[in-house]
Design a protein around this motif. Structure first.
Motif, short mmCIF file in Angstrom:
data_model
loop_
_atom_site.label_atom_id
_atom_site.label_comp_id
_atom_site.label_asym_id
_atom_site.label_seq_id
_atom_site.Cartn_x
_atom_site.Cartn_y
_atom_site.Cartn_z
N UNK A 20 0.83 -1.20 0.00
CA UNK A 20 0.00 0.00 0.00
C UNK A 20 0.86 1.25 0.00
N UNK A 21 0.24 2.41 -0.17
CA UNK A 21 0.99 3.67 -0.23
C UNK A 21 1.83 3.92 1.02
N UNK A 22 2.96 4.56 0.82
CA UNK A 22 3.83 4.95 1.93
C UNK A 22 3.23 6.17 2.64
N UNK A 23 3.27 6.14 3.96
CA UNK A 23 2.72 7.25 4.75
C UNK A 23 3.74 8.36 5.01
N UNK A 24 5.00 7.97 5.21
CA UNK A 24 6.03 8.95 5.55
C UNK A 24 7.36 8.62 4.86
N UNK A 25 8.02 9.66 4.37
CA UNK A 25 9.42 9.57 3.98
C UNK A 25 10.23 10.24 5.08
N UNK A 26 11.18 9.51 5.66
CA UNK A 26 12.11 10.09 6.63
C UNK A 26 13.46 10.19 5.93
N UNK A 27 13.90 11.40 5.69
CA UNK A 27 15.14 11.63 4.94
C UNK A 27 16.18 12.24 5.86
N UNK A 28 17.23 11.47 6.16
CA UNK A 28 18.26 11.93 7.10
C UNK A 28 19.66 11.72 6.53
N UNK A 29 19.78 11.80 5.23
CA UNK A 29 21.09 11.60 4.59
C UNK A 29 22.07 12.67 5.07
N UNK A 30 23.29 12.24 5.34
CA UNK A 30 24.35 13.17 5.74
C UNK A 30 25.69 12.50 5.53
N UNK A 31 26.71 13.30 5.34
CA UNK A 31 28.04 12.76 5.12
C UNK A 31 28.96 13.07 6.29
#
Length: 307
Positions: A112-123
């Motif tokens: 089913x559809x995704x409810x949340x994108x959690x984006x925490x990319x870092x270098x």
């Protein structure tokens, strides 16, 4: 000079105030909107994305991780129990590659559809004498990876978007930084510029006012060109109104999650905060429990978090 600069940053990175201003602490039982949610985490192999995702998994959510190395959690029993149950899914991929982001969305959306994108990319920044500060490679890591992630959202899905940014984005935010820490933010201006590019995309999606006088405009090369808003697949301006949250964390440290032992551990506000730092674990707590737990309050805002 390299070692001195690294030491200077480390001293302030670990700096903590003795006292903390208070913010309510929500328990896992207070998260009905996120405990059964379907989540796609990009940048969750460690640190904030990891801590937030693990809390959500423990609360009953389904989380798909996009990982450059799917053996990252091989000896992590806390995650492996959720992999075994099918609650956690691991997808091999690099967020700098649009097709890999798309592959992650496909796996996360299987049921089913995704409810949340959690984006925490870092270098991990390295010091450069020539450039006069700490640098992350590639220079557009967060901006490009985020653009890829939001440009590959499935057509049948409009998830809420949470992206991790930093204090020090813009004049107003810089003005609120404690005096002793201002030199640190000068030395990380390149990573901050990358975070600004990511924020610019988020403001576009959320239909939020971008104050160029305060925030400036990200360089065209950072954004992939001056026509970045027409990037293939990027949702149109304002199509995610009240469905985005930018989390501007104070200086991050590796301390414990104070929220696990106190009901009043950190502050979270849409106003500028003068706090010095916050642990990665407490920032993960905010994302998982306060932000997802009360989206009506935080959605459509830039939220500052710190002690």
């Amino acid at each position: 000079m390299h070692k001195k600069a690294q030491g200077f940053l480390t001293i302030f990175w670990q700096y903590k105030r003795a006292s903390h201003t208070l913010t309510p602490n929500n328990s896992l039982q207070d998260m009905p909107s996120s405990s059964s949610a379907t989540i796609y985490t990009v940048g969750g192999s460690k640190n904030i994305g990891y801590y937030a995702s693990l809390r959500l998994l423990d609360a009953g959510a389904n989380v798909t991780f996009l990982l450059r190395n799917t053996t990252e959690f091989g000896k992590d029993s806390a995650i492996q129990k959720h992999v075994s149950s099918g609650k956690a899914r691991l997808v091999k991929g690099d967020a700098l590659k649009e097709d890999d982001c798309r592959k992650g969305w496909a796996e996360a959306s299987k049921d089913g559809p995704v409810d949340y994108l959690i984006f925490t990319v870092g270098g991990t920044p390295s010091f450069s004498m020539i450039r006069g500060g700490f640098q992350v490679t590639p220079f557009d890591l967060c901006t490009k990876a985020y653009l890829n992630a939001v440009s590959t959202i499935p057509a049948n899905s409009t998830p809420n978007l949470i992206c991790l940014s930093s204090k020090g984005i813009g004049k107003k935010s810089k003005a609120s930084i404690p005096f002793a820490l201002k030199p640190v933010y000068v030395m990380i201006r390149q990573p901050l510029a990358d975070k600004r590019g990511m924020e610019r995309i988020t403001f576009h999606l959320g239909g939020m006012n971008w104050d160029s006088h305060d925030l400036g405009e990200p360089a065209a090369d950072l954004m992939g060109g001056s026509n970045w808003a027409k990037h293939p697949g990027l949702p149109v301006a304002g199509s995610y109104k009240n469905k985005v949250v930018v989390v501007r964390a104070a200086m991050l440290n590796d301390g414990e999650c104070l929220s696990d032992s106190k009901t009043n551990a950190y502050r979270a506000s849409t106003d500028e905060l003068g706090g010095s730092d916050i642990s990665r674990k407490d920032t993960g707590h905010f994302v998982a429990q306060l932000c997802l737990g009360d989206w009506e309050k935080w959605g459509g805002n830039v939220v500052n978090v710190g002690y």
